[in-house]
Design an enzyme around this catalytic site. Structure first.
Site, PDB file in Angstrom:
ATOM      1  N   LYS A 118       8.869  -9.594  -3.193  1.00 59.28           N
ATOM      2  CA  LYS A 118       9.140  -8.499  -2.260  1.00 59.28           C
ATOM      3  C   LYS A 118       7.805  -7.919  -1.786  1.00 59.28           C
ATOM      4  O   LYS A 118       7.634  -7.617  -0.625  1.00 59.28           O
ATOM      5  CB  LYS A 118       9.996  -7.406  -2.891  1.00 59.28           C
ATOM      6  CG  LYS A 118      10.293  -6.276  -1.902  1.00 59.28           C
ATOM      7  CD  LYS A 118      11.349  -5.343  -2.405  1.00 59.28           C
ATOM      8  CE  LYS A 118      10.853  -4.453  -3.510  1.00 59.28           C
ATOM      9  NZ  LYS A 118       9.838  -3.463  -3.053  1.00 59.28           N
ATOM     10  N   GLN A 173      -3.551   3.457  -6.568  1.00 57.75           N
ATOM     11  CA  GLN A 173      -2.970   2.692  -5.449  1.00 57.75           C
ATOM     12  C   GLN A 173      -2.114   3.566  -4.537  1.00 57.75           C
ATOM     13  O   GLN A 173      -1.481   3.058  -3.619  1.00 57.75           O
ATOM     14  CB  GLN A 173      -2.205   1.471  -5.953  1.00 57.75           C
ATOM     15  CG  GLN A 173      -0.935   1.765  -6.713  1.00 57.75           C
ATOM     16  CD  GLN A 173      -0.339   0.500  -7.338  1.00 57.75           C
ATOM     17  OE1 GLN A 173      -0.860  -0.040  -8.322  1.00 57.75           O
ATOM     18  NE2 GLN A 173       0.738  -0.007  -6.774  1.00 57.75           N
ATOM     19  N   HIS A 187      12.854  -6.629 -11.753  1.00 58.06           N
ATOM     20  CA  HIS A 187      11.907  -6.693 -12.883  1.00 58.06           C
ATOM     21  C   HIS A 187      12.480  -7.560 -14.007  1.00 58.06           C
ATOM     22  O   HIS A 187      11.760  -8.326 -14.635  1.00 58.06           O
ATOM     23  CB  HIS A 187      11.659  -5.289 -13.448  1.00 58.06           C
ATOM     24  CG  HIS A 187      10.958  -4.354 -12.522  1.00 58.06           C
ATOM     25  ND1 HIS A 187      11.525  -3.183 -12.092  1.00 58.06           N
ATOM     26  CD2 HIS A 187       9.731  -4.415 -11.946  1.00 58.06           C
ATOM     27  CE1 HIS A 187      10.682  -2.545 -11.303  1.00 58.06           C
ATOM     28  NE2 HIS A 187       9.589  -3.275 -11.182  1.00 58.06           N
ATOM     29  N   LEU A 216      12.600   0.250 -14.252  1.00 52.67           N
ATOM     30  CA  LEU A 216      12.965  -1.160 -14.122  1.00 52.67           C
ATOM     31  C   LEU A 216      14.323  -1.354 -13.454  1.00 52.67           C
ATOM     32  O   LEU A 216      15.226  -0.533 -13.591  1.00 52.67           O
ATOM     33  CB  LEU A 216      12.994  -1.815 -15.504  1.00 52.67           C
ATOM     34  CG  LEU A 216      11.706  -1.738 -16.318  1.00 52.67           C
ATOM     35  CD1 LEU A 216      11.874  -2.470 -17.646  1.00 52.67           C
ATOM     36  CD2 LEU A 216      10.517  -2.309 -15.551  1.00 52.67           C
TER      37      LEU A 216
HETATM   38  O1  PAF Z   1       4.045  -4.076  -7.991  1.00 52.79           O
HETATM   39  C1  PAF Z   1       3.773  -3.150  -8.783  1.00 52.79           C
HETATM   40  O2  PAF Z   1       4.618  -2.639  -9.500  1.00 52.79           O
HETATM   41  C2  PAF Z   1       2.356  -2.638  -8.861  1.00 52.79           C
HETATM   42  O3  PAF Z   1       1.736  -2.657  -7.630  1.00 52.79           O
HETATM   43  C3  PAF Z   1       1.494  -3.365  -9.919  1.00 52.79           C
HETATM   44  C4  PAF Z   1       1.322  -4.841  -9.574  1.00 52.79           C
HETATM   45  C5  PAF Z   1       2.132  -3.256 -11.289  1.00 52.79           C
HETATM   46  C6  PAF Z   1       0.104  -2.740  -9.984  1.00 52.79           C
HETATM   47  O4  PAF Z   1       0.168  -1.388 -10.293  1.00 52.79           O
END
Ligand code: PAF
Length: 286
Positions: free
Chosen positions: A149, A61, A37, A33
């Site tokens: 962002k 991802q 965040h 974080l």
């Molecule tokens: O932006 C992020 O931190 C990630 O892409 C998310 C939205 C938590 C999905 O894993």
């Protein structure tokens, strides 16, 4: 603050809270974080009775050869920071529970994912929308917060939520920058001091573009060329993309108008950074 790793327990708690009429505000993250965040968490704190933060470095991802392994992680540090802004429940599931053997369901948003990060990171948004959809199903939030962002990510998540009729209000909050202009990102910690200085080229490029537009320039190609030239002055910077797109469709714009958004993805060393700026904000409707 409670830390919950079990998916069923998290879902039961959330369902019970909803049944008691509590409003759930949710901030999904991949952890490590930073102040960006925390700005989401503070806004979410004000928007609900129960503030849920998820920390999950989502393997689906990340593409082959991307930075899944080197993505920074420190749950103890994150827990302390989350607690300091009033998080009630920190959800940190294990990857083997999120994607158990036999897992076979994916959420794929078409159109908006064809350009920018969708083009340069094939499969990335399929992983993002799948995990966010799962997290929404587990946490059942009334409202969820994301940073601007990741502008394209926010647009794609909004599209998914609308298309799938998910009963979640998706809110986006402005980019939070370091004092010198670098957009905050968990990945910044992977920059060496020299790379950290070079990373300022992204913001320098943004300022250059904004100055040109303020001086009346409306030709995207000329603005993009100037931004690229500025960024390429840095020895360790490699441009992934620099584009000016329509802020709703995310398709390229030849002429800068009030919808124009400058979006950049630049690798500094091996660290991939993204940033964006709304160039059209000051341009009146023609
Ligand atoms: O932006 C992020 O931190 C990630 O892409 C998310 C939205 C938590 C999905 O894993």
């Amino acid at each position: 603050m409670d830390i919950i790793t079990n998916i069923d327990e998290m879902q039961q708690r959330c369902l019970a809270a909803r049944a008691q009429g509590k409003r759930l505000a949710f901030v999904p993250t991949m952890g490590y974080l930073h102040e960006g965040h925390l700005s989401l968490l503070r806004a979410a704190r004000d928007a609900g009775d129960i503030l849920v933060l998820s920390i999950f470095v989502n393997p689906t991802q990340f593409g082959v050869g991307e930075d899944f392994d080197s993505y920074p992680r420190d749950l103890d540090r994150d827990a302390e920071m989350a607690c300091s802004v009033g998080t009630d429940w920190l959800f940190a599931p294990r990857a083997s529970a999120m994607y158990p053997k036999g897992y076979a369901t994916w959420v794929d948003v078409e159109g908006l994912t064809g350009n920018l990060c969708g083009a340069s990171r094939p499969g990335h948004f399929r992983g993002v929308t799948t995990v966010v959809c799962k997290l929404f199903g587990i946490v059942q939030p009334h409202v969820a917060f994301f940073g601007q962002k990741d502008f394209q990510q926010l647009a794609v998540i909004r599209r998914m939520s609308a298309d799938l009729n998910l009963p979640v209000e998706v809110r986006g909050l402005p980019i939070v920058r370091e004092a010198d202009g670098l957009a905050m990102s968990s990945r910044n910690v992977n920059l060496s001091p020299a790379q950290r200085r070079q990373a300022l080229a992204l913001f320098a490029g943004i300022r250059l573009a904004a100055a040109q537009v303020a001086a009346g320039e409306r030709d995207s190609r000329r603005v993009l060329a100037a931004v690229r030239e500025r960024i390429q002055q840095e020895p360790e910077a490699t441009v992934d993309y620099i584009q000016i797109c329509h802020d709703e469709t995310l398709t390229d714009l030849e002429t800068i108008d009030r919808h124009a958004l400058l979006l950049l993805a630049v690798r500094v060393g091996t660290t991939r950074l993204i940033d964006n700026h709304h160039l059209g904000e000051e341009i009146p409707e023609s």
